[in-house]
Enzyme design. Structure first.
Site, short mmCIF file in Angstrom:
data_model
loop_
_atom_site.label_atom_id
_atom_site.label_comp_id
_atom_site.label_asym_id
_atom_site.label_seq_id
_atom_site.Cartn_x
_atom_site.Cartn_y
_atom_site.Cartn_z
N SER A 12 0.86 -1.18 0.00
CA SER A 12 0.00 0.00 0.00
C SER A 12 0.90 1.23 0.00
O SER A 12 1.59 1.51 0.98
CB SER A 12 -0.90 -0.01 1.24
N ASP A 39 -4.69 3.82 -2.29
CA ASP A 39 -5.88 4.29 -1.57
C ASP A 39 -6.28 5.67 -2.08
O ASP A 39 -5.47 6.60 -2.08
CB ASP A 39 -5.57 4.40 -0.07
N GLY A 147 -9.55 4.16 6.21
CA GLY A 147 -9.25 5.59 6.35
C GLY A 147 -7.83 5.92 6.74
O GLY A 147 -7.33 6.98 6.41
N GLY A 150 -1.51 1.93 9.12
CA GLY A 150 -0.82 1.73 10.39
C GLY A 150 -1.69 1.30 11.56
O GLY A 150 -1.27 1.36 12.71
N ASP A 180 -6.94 -6.21 3.63
CA ASP A 180 -6.47 -4.82 3.71
C ASP A 180 -6.55 -4.28 5.14
O ASP A 180 -7.64 -4.10 5.67
CB ASP A 180 -7.30 -3.95 2.76
N GLY A 181 -5.37 -4.03 5.72
CA GLY A 181 -5.32 -3.36 7.02
C GLY A 181 -4.57 -4.13 8.08
O GLY A 181 -4.97 -5.24 8.46
N GLY A 182 -3.44 -3.58 8.51
CA GLY A 182 -2.71 -4.17 9.63
C GLY A 182 -2.13 -5.55 9.37
O GLY A 182 -1.93 -6.33 10.31
N GLY A 202 1.98 -3.13 4.54
CA GLY A 202 2.39 -1.80 4.99
C GLY A 202 3.61 -1.87 5.90
O GLY A 202 4.57 -2.59 5.59
C1 DX5 Z 1 -6.70 1.74 5.20
C2 DX5 Z 1 -6.15 1.47 3.86
C3 DX5 Z 1 -5.03 0.50 3.75
C4 DX5 Z 1 -3.77 0.83 4.45
C5 DX5 Z 1 -3.05 -0.48 4.67
O1 DX5 Z 1 -7.76 2.65 5.01
O2 DX5 Z 1 -7.18 0.95 3.03
O3 DX5 Z 1 -4.76 0.27 2.38
O4 DX5 Z 1 -2.95 1.72 3.76
O5 DX5 Z 1 -1.88 -0.25 5.32
P1 DX5 Z 1 -1.61 -0.82 6.78
O6 DX5 Z 1 -0.98 -2.16 6.59
O7 DX5 Z 1 -0.67 0.17 7.34
O8 DX5 Z 1 -2.90 -0.93 7.53
ZN ZN Z 2 -6.74 0.16 1.02
#
Ligand code: DX5
Ligand code: ZN
Length: 240
Positions: A12, A39, A147, A150, A180-182, A202
Site C-alpha cells: 500500500s 488508496d 481511512g 498503520g 487490507d489493514g494491519g 504496509g
Molecule cells: C486503510 C487502507 C489501507 C492501508 C493499509 O484505510 O485501506 O490500504 O494503507 O496499510 P496498513 O498495513 O498500514 O494498515
Molecule cells: Zn486500502
C-alpha cells in the site's frame, strides 16, 4: 482448508514516505512487487485524504507491468471511473455501502476493461456480496476501519476470510480475496491458510523493516509461499 496456491504482495503506497516515494517504489519493484495498492479517499466517505488519481497514470507510465489496484474510499465511486480507465488502472474496488448501484458500478468497471471488486467493512456481514457474487473479480476484506494506514489488524476478521472462501466455493466462482489493514506475518499466514490471495502490505511487512524494502518484499513472498507448500503437502489429498 482452502486450496489457494498463489500469494500476491500488494504494497500500500499510502505507507511510503512522500519525500522518498520514487526510490521506495523502485525498491518495491526490485523486490518483486508487481501489484500496488493505491488508496483514494475523498474526505467524506472516510475522514481523510490520500492520493489523487494522477498517481495511477504516473505509475503505469513508469511501470507498465505492475498491476495498479485502486481502493476507492469515496461517496460516488462511479464518477471516478472514466479517469481511472484513462489512467490505465487495472483493478478497481469500492465500498459496498458507498453506492446504491453496486451491480451497475461493477458492470461499468468491467465494461471499461478493468477488474472489478467490492470492499467489505468490519461491521458488514460477508453475505452482503451475495447479490453481486457473479460480477466480482476480487473482494477486499477490510481488517481495520478504512481511512488510515498503520492500524492494528482485527483478529475477529479471520473467520470472515474462511466465510469468503466458503462462499466462493458454494457459488462456484473464483474472485480473489484481498486482505487490507494491519497485515503482519502472523495474521497473513493465518489468512493464507484460510484462502486469501492478495495481501495489502504496509509497515509490518515491507516498509520500516531492518533489511530494507527490497529484501522485505522477497522475504514475505518466500515465507508465504513456503506456508502454502507445506499446507499442500499436508493436505489429505496429497497424503492419499
Ligand atoms: C486503510 C487502507 C489501507 C492501508 C493499509 O484505510 O485501506 O490500504 O494503507 O496499510 P496498513 O498495513 O498500514 O494498515
Ligand atoms: Zn486500502
Amino acid at each position: 482448508m482452502s486450496t489457494t496456491t498463489k500469494i500476491i504482495n500488494a504494497p500500500s503506497l499510502a505507507n511510503c514516505s512522500f519525500l522518498e516515494m520514487g526510490r521506495q517504489v523502485e525498491e518495491l519493484v526490485q523486490g518483486g512487487a508487481h501489484w500496488f495498492h493505491i488508496d483514494i479517499m475523498d474526505g467524506h466517505y472516510v475522514p481523510n485524504l490520500c492520493f489523487p488519481v494522477r498517481i495511477v497514470g504516473e505509475l503505469k507510465q513508469r511501470y507498465p507491468g505492475v498491476d495498479i489496484d485502486v481502493h476507492l474510499m469515496v461517496t460516488d465511486p462511479m464518477s471516478y471511473l472514466p479517469l481511472l480507465k484513462q489512467s490505465k488502472a487495472d483493478w478497481v474496488s469500492f465500498h459496498m455501502d458507498s453506492t446504491n448501484f453496486t451491480r451497475r458500478t461493477l458492470v461499468t468497471i468491467r465494461e471499461m476493461g478493468m477488474k472489478a471488486g467490492v470492499v467489505i467493512n468490519p461491521s458488514q456481514p460477508i453475505s452482503v456480496i451475495e447479490p453481486v457474487i457473479g460480477f466480482l473479480d476480487y473482494v477486499v476484506l477490510m481488517t481495520v476501519e478504512p481511512g488510515y494506514a498503520g492500524q492494528k489488524f482485527m483478529l475477529d476478521s479471520l473467520p470472515r476470510v474462511t466465510e469468503l472462501d466458503e462462499l466462493r466455493q458454494k457459488h462456484g466462482v473464483n474472485f480473489l480475496i484481498s486482505i487490507d489493514g494491519g497485515v503482519d506475518y502472523q495474521n497473513a499466514i493465518e489468512c493464507a491458510r484460510r484462502g486469501a490471495e492478495v495481501y495489502v502490505t504496509g509497515i509490518y511487512i515491507v516498509f520500516q523493516q531492518e533489511d530494507g524494502i527490497r529484501a522485505a518484499c522477497q522475504r514475505f513472498e518466500e515465507t508465504l509461499t513456503d506456508v502454502l507448500k507445506t499446507q499442500a503437502m499436508n493436505s489429505p489429498i496429497a497424503q492419499s
